[in-house]
Design a protein around this motif. Structure first.
Motif, PDB file in Angstrom:
ATOM      1  N   ASP A 157     -19.200 -18.507   8.041  1.00 17.43           N
ATOM      2  CA  ASP A 157     -18.574 -17.722   9.095  1.00 17.43           C
ATOM      3  C   ASP A 157     -19.500 -17.650  10.300  1.00 17.43           C
ATOM      4  OD1 ASP A 157     -16.500 -16.336  10.256  1.00 17.43           O
ATOM      5  OD2 ASP A 157     -17.061 -14.389   9.410  1.00 17.43           O
ATOM      6  N   LEU A 158     -18.885 -17.394  11.458  1.00 17.96           N
ATOM      7  CA  LEU A 158     -19.613 -17.271  12.718  1.00 17.96           C
ATOM      8  C   LEU A 158     -19.087 -16.065  13.482  1.00 17.96           C
ATOM      9  CD1 LEU A 158     -19.291 -20.976  13.969  1.00 17.96           C
ATOM     10  CD2 LEU A 158     -21.333 -19.984  12.906  1.00 17.96           C
ATOM     11  N   PHE A 159     -19.982 -15.442  14.248  1.00 16.90           N
ATOM     12  CA  PHE A 159     -19.574 -14.403  15.185  1.00 16.90           C
ATOM     13  C   PHE A 159     -20.447 -14.536  16.423  1.00 16.90           C
ATOM     14  CE2 PHE A 159     -19.379 -10.272  17.194  1.00 16.90           C
ATOM     15  CZ  PHE A 159     -18.034  -9.947  17.091  1.00 16.90           C
ATOM     16  N   LEU A 160     -19.817 -14.515  17.596  1.00 18.65           N
ATOM     17  CA  LEU A 160     -20.551 -14.761  18.829  1.00 18.65           C
ATOM     18  C   LEU A 160     -20.594 -13.526  19.718  1.00 18.65           C
ATOM     19  CD1 LEU A 160     -19.128 -18.245  19.958  1.00 18.65           C
ATOM     20  CD2 LEU A 160     -20.770 -17.735  18.147  1.00 18.65           C
ATOM     21  N   THR A 161     -21.752 -13.290  20.317  1.00 19.92           N
ATOM     22  CA  THR A 161     -21.871 -12.369  21.439  1.00 19.92           C
ATOM     23  C   THR A 161     -22.188 -13.211  22.669  1.00 19.92           C
ATOM     24  OG1 THR A 161     -24.258 -11.998  21.172  1.00 19.92           O
ATOM     25  CG2 THR A 161     -22.769 -10.603  19.868  1.00 19.92           C
ATOM     26  N   SER A 162     -22.391 -12.585  23.791  1.00 18.07           N
ATOM     27  CA  SER A 162     -22.702 -13.343  25.002  1.00 18.07           C
ATOM     28  C   SER A 162     -24.049 -14.040  24.913  1.00 18.07           C
ATOM     29  CB  SER A 162     -22.672 -12.421  26.224  1.00 18.07           C
ATOM     30  OG  SER A 162     -21.370 -11.918  26.433  1.00 18.07           O
ATOM     31  N   ASP A 163     -24.944 -13.509  24.064  1.00 18.79           N
ATOM     32  CA  ASP A 163     -26.307 -14.043  23.989  1.00 18.79           C
ATOM     33  C   ASP A 163     -26.639 -14.769  22.698  1.00 18.79           C
ATOM     34  OD1 ASP A 163     -27.112 -12.938  26.539  1.00 18.79           O
ATOM     35  OD2 ASP A 163     -27.144 -10.974  25.561  1.00 18.79           O
ATOM     36  N   TYR A 164     -25.927 -14.451  21.615  1.00 17.99           N
ATOM     37  CA  TYR A 164     -26.352 -14.966  20.316  1.00 17.99           C
ATOM     38  C   TYR A 164     -25.184 -15.447  19.462  1.00 17.99           C
ATOM     39  CZ  TYR A 164     -30.743 -12.635  21.445  1.00 17.99           C
ATOM     40  OH  TYR A 164     -31.900 -12.242  22.070  1.00 17.99           O
ATOM     41  N   ILE A 165     -25.534 -16.328  18.523  1.00 21.63           N
ATOM     42  CA  ILE A 165     -24.639 -16.788  17.478  1.00 21.63           C
ATOM     43  C   ILE A 165     -25.098 -16.174  16.161  1.00 21.63           C
ATOM     44  CG2 ILE A 165     -23.772 -18.791  16.202  1.00 21.63           C
ATOM     45  CD1 ILE A 165     -24.646 -20.468  18.716  1.00 21.63           C
ATOM     46  N   PHE A 166     -24.238 -15.423  15.509  1.00 23.19           N
ATOM     47  CA  PHE A 166     -24.535 -14.894  14.173  1.00 23.19           C
ATOM     48  C   PHE A 166     -23.838 -15.809  13.166  1.00 23.19           C
ATOM     49  CE2 PHE A 166     -24.867 -11.291  17.016  1.00 23.19           C
ATOM     50  CZ  PHE A 166     -26.027 -10.645  16.594  1.00 23.19           C
ATOM     51  N   ALA A 167     -24.626 -16.490  12.339  1.00 27.17           N
ATOM     52  CA  ALA A 167     -24.091 -17.473  11.401  1.00 27.17           C
ATOM     53  C   ALA A 167     -24.367 -17.015   9.970  1.00 27.17           C
ATOM     54  CB  ALA A 167     -24.719 -18.841  11.648  1.00 27.17           C
TER      55      ALA A 167
ATOM     56  N   CYS B 125     -18.563  -9.557  11.287  1.00 26.01           N
ATOM     57  CA  CYS B 125     -18.419  -9.319  12.718  1.00 26.01           C
ATOM     58  C   CYS B 125     -19.508  -8.333  13.112  1.00 26.01           C
ATOM     59  CB  CYS B 125     -17.020  -8.804  13.082  1.00 26.01           C
ATOM     60  SG  CYS B 125     -16.627  -7.153  12.478  1.00 26.01           S
ATOM     61  N   PHE B 126     -19.821  -8.303  14.386  1.00 22.91           N
ATOM     62  CA  PHE B 126     -20.906  -7.461  14.867  1.00 22.91           C
ATOM     63  C   PHE B 126     -20.382  -6.588  15.991  1.00 22.91           C
ATOM     64  CE2 PHE B 126     -24.615  -6.823  17.733  1.00 22.91           C
ATOM     65  CZ  PHE B 126     -25.408  -6.090  16.856  1.00 22.91           C
ATOM     66  N   ASN B 127     -20.667  -5.278  15.888  1.00 15.00           N
ATOM     67  CA  ASN B 127     -20.284  -4.337  16.929  1.00 15.00           C
ATOM     68  C   ASN B 127     -21.532  -3.956  17.715  1.00 15.00           C
ATOM     69  OD1 ASN B 127     -18.679  -2.554  18.428  1.00 15.00           O
ATOM     70  ND2 ASN B 127     -19.247  -0.846  17.097  1.00 15.00           N
ATOM     71  N   SER B 128     -21.616  -4.425  18.954  1.00 15.70           N
ATOM     72  CA  SER B 128     -22.826  -4.210  19.743  1.00 15.70           C
ATOM     73  C   SER B 128     -23.014  -2.759  20.147  1.00 15.70           C
ATOM     74  CB  SER B 128     -22.805  -5.104  20.990  1.00 15.70           C
ATOM     75  OG  SER B 128     -21.643  -4.874  21.755  1.00 15.70           O
ATOM     76  N   SER B 129     -21.952  -1.962  20.145  1.00 18.16           N
ATOM     77  CA  SER B 129     -22.065  -0.567  20.562  1.00 18.16           C
ATOM     78  C   SER B 129     -22.933   0.250  19.615  1.00 18.16           C
ATOM     79  CB  SER B 129     -20.670   0.072  20.670  1.00 18.16           C
ATOM     80  OG  SER B 129     -19.901  -0.581  21.658  1.00 18.16           O
ATOM     81  N   ASN B 130     -22.740   0.052  18.309  1.00 14.27           N
ATOM     82  CA  ASN B 130     -23.568   0.789  17.342  1.00 14.27           C
ATOM     83  C   ASN B 130     -24.506  -0.122  16.560  1.00 14.27           C
ATOM     84  OD1 ASN B 130     -21.783  -0.529  15.668  1.00 14.27           O
ATOM     85  ND2 ASN B 130     -20.960   1.308  14.703  1.00 14.27           N
ATOM     86  N   LYS B 131     -24.571  -1.395  16.960  1.00 20.08           N
ATOM     87  CA  LYS B 131     -25.459  -2.376  16.341  1.00 20.08           C
ATOM     88  C   LYS B 131     -25.289  -2.408  14.814  1.00 20.08           C
ATOM     89  CE  LYS B 131     -28.872  -2.446  20.028  1.00 20.08           C
ATOM     90  NZ  LYS B 131     -28.165  -3.588  20.642  1.00 20.08           N
ATOM     91  N   CYS B 132     -24.063  -2.650  14.410  1.00 23.13           N
ATOM     92  CA  CYS B 132     -23.747  -2.741  12.981  1.00 23.13           C
ATOM     93  C   CYS B 132     -22.958  -4.009  12.696  1.00 23.13           C
ATOM     94  CB  CYS B 132     -22.922  -1.536  12.531  1.00 23.13           C
ATOM     95  SG  CYS B 132     -23.827   0.019  12.488  1.00 23.13           S
ATOM     96  N   PHE B 133     -23.238  -4.595  11.519  1.00 22.69           N
ATOM     97  CA  PHE B 133     -22.388  -5.649  10.988  1.00 22.69           C
ATOM     98  C   PHE B 133     -21.294  -4.996  10.145  1.00 22.69           C
ATOM     99  CE2 PHE B 133     -26.419  -8.185  11.189  1.00 22.69           C
ATOM    100  CZ  PHE B 133     -25.972  -9.132  12.098  1.00 22.69           C
TER     101      PHE B 133
END
Length: 331
Positions: free
Chosen positions: A257-267, A306-314
């Motif tokens: 699985d992959l999840f993307l933010t503007s700066d990073y790829i979480f693989a 998935c990653f929620n940048s607001s509370n920095k949680c997976f």
């Protein structure tokens, strides 16, 4: 010199399997879920794609991220507008805070949903003219990017009327001369993600540890994870036609699985033998130039993240597919 080489290689591999350990907390359990296909976060809500929803719930379920209570649902079984038969992918819409899309592989259809104060409504429906599509992700306000088993390129492009307008992307290496192209493409099936600003398009192949990064519809970077392996498969015959058959003795689950933010790829990396089943507990964080930035170790195997940048949680789908687990970074 040989000893130095092995020391360097050992250090490189160690980075993939050591890092900050994250402890999970079950926030939605099995008495609320049937079989979770995918998950994502949109505008303060957790969106769950459940292929076997309990009771009279729809397959798209909206949970409040603070209380983890169900606030709405949509996508009941069927082929009518907003209904779903076989959900295959769930993704945020790039550049928009309150929209997400669901691709239905049986109906060859992408449905865009809009959230308003937790209420979910259908915003747009696109039925594709092309055949063989198994994954779709909105690229921008006029283009949808898809993965399919047909065609020479890795990724196909469609407009919102469902017409194919282009293709790009390179196939993974390893195709033998006598192997049909569609068979090789079936072996390299994976997921396709688009960054929130639509600058990057990233794809994986589930049975390898290769990741491709595209920018401006061109391959920017191809790199691999800890083991540098390609899909291992055989060609068999079914009803007179050649088909792909995973080599169950040699195949390995790679990036699942992959999840993307503007700066990073979480693989999400597995590394399990095929017979052990999918499931990974290593989250590799890459920059968009393909460099490994960080590794997180989850305390259990999960199927999607998935990653929620607001509370920095997976937020992850447990390997059982009936639990949602939260991992706080606490950084």
């Amino acid at each position: 010199m040989i000893a130095l080489y092995f020391l360097i290689e050992n250090y490189k591999n160690k980075r993939f399997f050591s890092g900050k350990i994250l402890s999970g907390e079950v926030v939605i359990n099995s008495d609320s879920l049937g079989r979770v296909v995918d998950i994502t976060c949109v505008n303060g809500y957790l969106i769950i794609l459940d292929d076997r929803p309990l009771g009279n719930r729809g397959k798209v379920q909206i949970y409040d991220l603070n209380r983890f209570s169900l606030v709405d649902h949509a996508g009941k079984e069927g082929s009518g507008p907003g209904e779903i038969r076989t959900p295959a992918s769930l993704n945020r819409v790039p550049g928009v805070d309150n929209k997400f899309s669901v691709f239905d592989i049986s109906l060859n259809r992408l449905t865009v949903y809009k959230l308003s104060d937790g209420k979910c409504e259908v915003d747009k429906i696109t039925t594709f003219e092309g055949a063989g599509i198994y994954y779709a992700h909105i690229f921008n306000d006029s283009i949808v990017a898809t993965l399919d088993f047909l065609g020479d390129a890795r990724i196909s492009l469609y407009n919102f009327s469902g017409k194919k307008i282009g293709a790009f992307g390179e196939l993974l290496p390893g195709k033998k001369r006598n192997v049909p192209l569609d068979v090789h493409k079936a072996a390299m099936q994976g997921k396709l993600k688009v960054s929130p600003n639509s600058d990057y398009c990233v794809s994986n192949a589930t049975f390898s540890d290769y990741i491709d990064i595209y920018k401006d519809f061109k391959l920017l970077k191809r790199f691999h994870g800890p083991s540098d392996f390609l899909p291992r498969y055989n060609v068999e015959t079914f009803q007179g036609f050649p088909v792909m058959a995973i080599d169950t003795q040699k195949a390995i689950w790679g990036y699942i699985d992959l999840f993307l933010t503007s700066d990073y790829i979480f693989a999400l990396y597995s590394g399990n033998p095929f017979k052990a089943g999918a499931g990974g507990k290593y989250v590799h964080v890459y920059s968009y130039d393909g460099k490994l930035v960080k590794t997180y170790l989850l305390d259990r195997e999960v199927l999607s993240i998935c990653f929620n940048s607001s509370n920095k949680c997976f937020y992850c789908v447990d390997k059982s597919q009936v639990q949602i687990v939260k991992f706080a970074l606490l950084e």
